[in-house]
Design an enzyme around this catalytic site. Structure first.
Site, mmCIF file in Angstrom:
data_model
loop_
_atom_site.group_PDB
_atom_site.id
_atom_site.type_symbol
_atom_site.label_atom_id
_atom_site.label_comp_id
_atom_site.label_asym_id
_atom_site.label_seq_id
_atom_site.Cartn_x
_atom_site.Cartn_y
_atom_site.Cartn_z
ATOM 1 N N GLU A 272 0.833 -1.211 0.000
ATOM 2 C CA GLU A 272 0.000 0.000 0.000
ATOM 3 C C GLU A 272 0.867 1.260 0.000
ATOM 4 O O GLU A 272 0.789 2.079 0.918
ATOM 5 C CB GLU A 272 -0.895 0.015 1.243
ATOM 6 N N GLY A 274 2.123 4.951 -0.601
ATOM 7 C CA GLY A 274 1.543 6.263 -0.899
ATOM 8 C C GLY A 274 2.672 7.230 -1.163
ATOM 9 O O GLY A 274 3.003 7.572 -2.308
ATOM 10 N N ARG A 275 3.326 7.620 -0.067
ATOM 11 C CA ARG A 275 4.389 8.625 -0.135
ATOM 12 C C ARG A 275 5.473 8.272 -1.160
ATOM 13 O O ARG A 275 5.964 9.152 -1.873
ATOM 14 C CB ARG A 275 5.030 8.724 1.248
ATOM 15 N N ARG A 311 2.466 19.689 6.964
ATOM 16 C CA ARG A 311 3.483 18.770 7.498
ATOM 17 C C ARG A 311 4.525 19.437 8.397
ATOM 18 O O ARG A 311 4.848 18.907 9.455
ATOM 19 C CB ARG A 311 4.158 17.991 6.373
ATOM 20 N N TYR A 315 4.294 17.856 12.024
ATOM 21 C CA TYR A 315 5.298 16.820 12.346
ATOM 22 C C TYR A 315 6.705 17.388 12.412
ATOM 23 O O TYR A 315 7.664 16.609 12.383
ATOM 24 C CB TYR A 315 5.305 15.728 11.274
ATOM 25 N N CYS A 374 -2.580 32.785 11.099
ATOM 26 C CA CYS A 374 -2.348 33.404 12.403
ATOM 27 C C CYS A 374 -2.006 32.366 13.462
ATOM 28 O O CYS A 374 -2.769 32.137 14.415
ATOM 29 C CB CYS A 374 -3.567 34.216 12.798
ATOM 30 N N GLU A 375 -0.907 31.700 13.261
ATOM 31 C CA GLU A 375 -0.361 30.753 14.246
ATOM 32 C C GLU A 375 1.145 30.751 14.056
ATOM 33 O O GLU A 375 1.630 30.738 12.917
ATOM 34 C CB GLU A 375 -0.867 29.331 13.987
ATOM 35 N N TYR A 403 0.691 13.829 1.193
ATOM 36 C CA TYR A 403 0.160 14.498 2.389
ATOM 37 C C TYR A 403 0.340 16.011 2.303
ATOM 38 O O TYR A 403 0.547 16.674 3.304
ATOM 39 C CB TYR A 403 0.808 13.912 3.661
HETATM 40 N N1 LLP Z 1 -1.692 1.974 4.468
HETATM 41 C C1 LLP Z 1 -2.249 2.421 5.601
HETATM 42 C C2 LLP Z 1 -3.212 1.580 6.316
HETATM 43 C C3 LLP Z 1 -1.906 3.695 6.096
HETATM 44 O O1 LLP Z 1 -2.464 4.130 7.220
HETATM 45 C C4 LLP Z 1 -0.982 4.486 5.382
HETATM 46 C C5 LLP Z 1 -0.622 5.818 5.855
HETATM 47 C C6 LLP Z 1 -0.444 3.980 4.188
HETATM 48 C C7 LLP Z 1 -0.819 2.712 3.767
HETATM 49 C C8 LLP Z 1 0.495 4.759 3.308
HETATM 50 O O2 LLP Z 1 1.700 5.035 3.911
HETATM 51 P P1 LLP Z 1 2.869 5.697 3.027
HETATM 52 O O3 LLP Z 1 3.301 4.695 2.010
HETATM 53 O O4 LLP Z 1 2.322 6.914 2.394
HETATM 54 O O5 LLP Z 1 3.948 5.985 3.985
HETATM 55 N N2 LLP Z 1 0.327 12.543 7.245
HETATM 56 C C9 LLP Z 1 1.575 11.877 7.573
HETATM 57 C C10 LLP Z 1 1.588 10.436 7.151
HETATM 58 C C11 LLP Z 1 0.418 9.643 7.681
HETATM 59 C C12 LLP Z 1 0.376 8.249 7.169
HETATM 60 C C13 LLP Z 1 -0.919 7.614 7.477
HETATM 61 N N3 LLP Z 1 -1.048 6.303 6.969
HETATM 62 C C14 LLP Z 1 2.712 12.630 6.931
HETATM 63 O O6 LLP Z 1 2.471 13.671 6.316
HETATM 64 O O7 LLP Z 1 3.880 12.263 7.077
#
Ligand code: LLP
Length: 446
Positions: A272, A274-275, A311, A315, A374-375, A403
Site C-alpha cells: 500500500e 503512498g508517499r 506537514r 510533524y 495566524c499561528e 500528504y
Molecule cells: N496503508 C495504511 C493503512 C496507512 O495508514 C498508510 C498511511 C499507508 C498505507 C500509506 O503510507 P505511506 O506509504 O504513504 O507511507 N500525514 C503523515 C503520514 C500519515 C500516514 C498515514 N497512513 C505525513 O504527512 O507524514
C-alpha cells in the site's frame, strides 16, 4: 526526480515553474505525471517476483487525475473512508483491487464498500467484525476480510505516524486475532481471506518489515484453516523517501526482505505505498509577499500557509525550499548536489541569535519562511540559509506530493490551492483553485 534546474530556472519535466505560477496563480501544487508513473513502475518492478497488488494509498494524494493515472498503470487502491471509495470509483478504479483500512468504518461506509465489492476489509477490531457481519447478513452478502494485526513493532517513525506498536489504536493484537479465527464459524457472512498490517510512515529501515512479517507468518501457519485461508498478506505502506539527508532503502531493498517472507506463507502480496509514489513528484509553488526583519529574526512571508501544507507544523517535517529562479544550484541531495552535505551541516536549527542574521559570506540569508496563517506554527522553514528573496520571488517547496494537498484545509477561510499535472511539455489544471464563494457553500444564516 522530474524536477530540474535548467539555466537557473526550475522545470517540472519540460515546463517552467515560473510560467505555471503566472498562468495558474499561487499557491500551486505541481505534479510530474511521468515521475508518478516512473515511481509506480519502479516499485512494481522491484516486487515483480511476488507479483503484488500495488494498492496506492489514496490518502497520500487523492486527486482524481492521480488516481486515474495510477489505475491505468495497473494500480489498486488502499482506502480509509467512504469519500476515498467514492474517489476510487469516480476515477474508474478497480474495486477488486481495493482494500479498506481504518479503525472507524461507519455502517454506511461498510454498506457502500460491500455494494462496491471491494477486495478486502482490513478489520481493526472484533467490534468492527461484528458490525460487518451484521451488515453483510442484512445485505445477503459475504464480506471478504483481512485481519489487520498490530505486531507491536517499533518502526521508528515520528510518534504521530507510528501505527504498529501496542499503544497505537491500529490493528488487532495476536491474542484477539487468534480468537477471531477460532470463532469464525459464528460469523457466517465473513470470509477471512488475509492478514494485513501497516507499521508507520515513513520507515527508513527494512528491519521492521522483516520482524512484523516473521510474526505474521507464524500466525498464518498456526491458524490457517478452511474458514481462514489467508490468501493475501498485505504489508501496508510506509516506504521512505528522501526529504533532506536520510538514507533511504531502495524499493529493491524493501522487496528483498518482504518477498521471500511472503513466498514462505503461500500468500499473495499486497503493498500500500503512498508517499513513495507521490512524495517527490510534486512541488508547492508559493510567492513571496513580504520580507521583514524584527531585529532578531528575518522573515520571508509567502502566500502559502499551513492550511495548504501542514506537514512542517504538524510533524516538524523538513521540506527543502529553494527559489524557482536562482543562479545557484540548489544544495540538496534531491538534486544530487555535491555541496548538499556542507549546506545541511551549516544549518542552525532552533537558533535565533542576532549574530546569525543577515547575509553570510556565501550570499545566503538566514531566514524563516512563514505563511499568512495566524499561528506561530505556520512556518515552512525555520532559520534556513536561502538565497536572498524579495517580494514577488517564487519559492518551491519540494517533496510535497504526499500528504500535501490531501491534508490541505480552509483554515483562516483560505480557499485551497490549485493543482496542475505536467506531462512533458504539456500541463493540465487537475483541480481548480477554490473560490472565496465556495468557502461558504452550504452554510446558512440562523
Ligand atoms: N496503508 C495504511 C493503512 C496507512 O495508514 C498508510 C498511511 C499507508 C498505507 C500509506 O503510507 P505511506 O506509504 O504513504 O507511507 N500525514 C503523515 C503520514 C500519515 C500516514 C498515514 N497512513 C505525513 O504527512 O507524514
Amino acid at each position: 526526480m522530474n524536477f530540474q534546474y535548467r539555466s537557473g530556472e526550475l522545470f517540472c519535466e519540460n515546463v517552467a515553474a515560473g510560467g505555471l505560477a503566472e498562468k495558474c496563480g499561487t499557491p500551486l501544487y505541481v505534479y510530474s505525471k511521468n515521475g508518478l508513473l516512473a515511481a509506480f513502475h519502479e516499485i512494481r518492478g522491484a516486487f515483480s517476483e511476488a507479483a503484488p497488488i500495488v494498492a496506492f494509498s489514496v490518502k497520500s494524494c487523492s486527486n482524481l487525475a492521480v488516481l486515474s493515472l495510477l489505475r491505468s498503470a495497473g494500480a489498486g487502491f488502499d482506502i480509509v473512508s467512504g469519500g476515498e471509495l467514492h474517489r476510487v470509483v469516480t476515477a474508474g478504479g478497480d474495486s477488486r483491487k481495493t482494500v479498506f483500512s481504518g479503525v472507524g468504518k461507519s455502517d454506511e461506509e461498510i454498506r457502500r464498500a460491500l455494494e462496491t465489492d471491494i477486495l478486502l476489509f482490513n478489520i481493526e477490531s472484533e467490534a468492527e467484525l461484528d458490525s460487518i457481519q451484521a451488515i453483510a447478513a442484512a445485505m445477503g452478502k459475504v464480506a471478504p476480510v483481512a485481519i489487520r494485526i498490530n505486531p507491536d513493532i517499533d518502526a521508528k517513525t515520528h510518534t504521530k505516524t507510528t501505527t504498529g506498536k501496542k499503544e497505537n489504536k491500529f490493528g488487532i493484537d495476536f491474542v484477539s486475532a487468534s480468537r477471531i479465527v477460532r470463532n469464525i464459524a459464528e460469523q457466517p457472512n465473513i470470509r477471512i481471506l488475509g492478514i494485513a498490517m501497516h507499521l508507520g510512515s515513513p520507515i527508513y529501515s527494512v528491519e521492521p518489515y522483516a520482524q512484523a512479517l516473521d510474526k505474521a507468518s507464524d500466525f498464518i501457519r498456526e491458524h490457517r484453516s478452511p474458514r481462514a485461508q489467508f490468501e493475501y498478506l498485505d504489508v501496508g505502506g510506509g516506504f521512505g523517501i528522501l526529504y533532506r539527508d536520510q538514507t533511504v532503502p531502495t524499493f529493491k531493498e524493501y522487496a528483498d526482505v518482504i518477498s521471500p517472507r511472503i513466498r514462505g506463507t503461500g500468500c499473495k502480496l499486497i503493498i500500500e505505498p503512498g508517499r513513495s509514489i507521490t512524495g517527490n513528484n510534486a512541488v508547492l509553488l508559493t510567492r513571496v509577499l513580504y520580507t521583514k526583519d524584527n531585529g532578531t529574526k528575518h522573515f520571508t512571508i509567502v502566500d502559502a500557509g499551513m492550511n495548504d501544507l501542514i506537514r512542517p507544523a504538524m510533524y516538524d517535517a523538513y521540506h527543502f525550499c529553494w527559489p524557482a529562479r536562482s543562479e545557484r544550484t540548489p544544495p540538496s541531495y534531491l538534486f544530487r548536489s555535491p555541496d548538499a552535505k556542507d549546506y545541511f551541516s551549516r544549518e542552525t536549527p532552533g537558533t535565533t541569535g542576532i549574530h546569525e542574521r543577515g547575509v553570510d559570506a556565501d550570499g545566503f540569508r538566514l531566514t524563516n519562511v512563514v505563511g499568512p496563517i495566524c499561528e506561530s506554527s505556520d512556518c515552512f522553514a525555520g532559520n534556513r540559509r536561502l538565497p536572498i528573496m524579495e517580494r514577488g520571488a517564487l519559492l518551491a517547496v519540494f517533496s510535497t506530493g504526499a500528504y500535501g494537498f490531501s491534508m490541505a484545509s480552509c483554515y483562516n477561510s483560505r480557499p485551497r490551492p490549485a493543482e496542475v499535472m505536467v506531462d512533458g511539455s504539456e500541463y493540465r489544471e487537475i483541480r481548480r483553485r477554490e473560490t472565496i464563494e465556495q468557502l461558504t457553500d452550504g452554510e446558512n444564516l440562523f
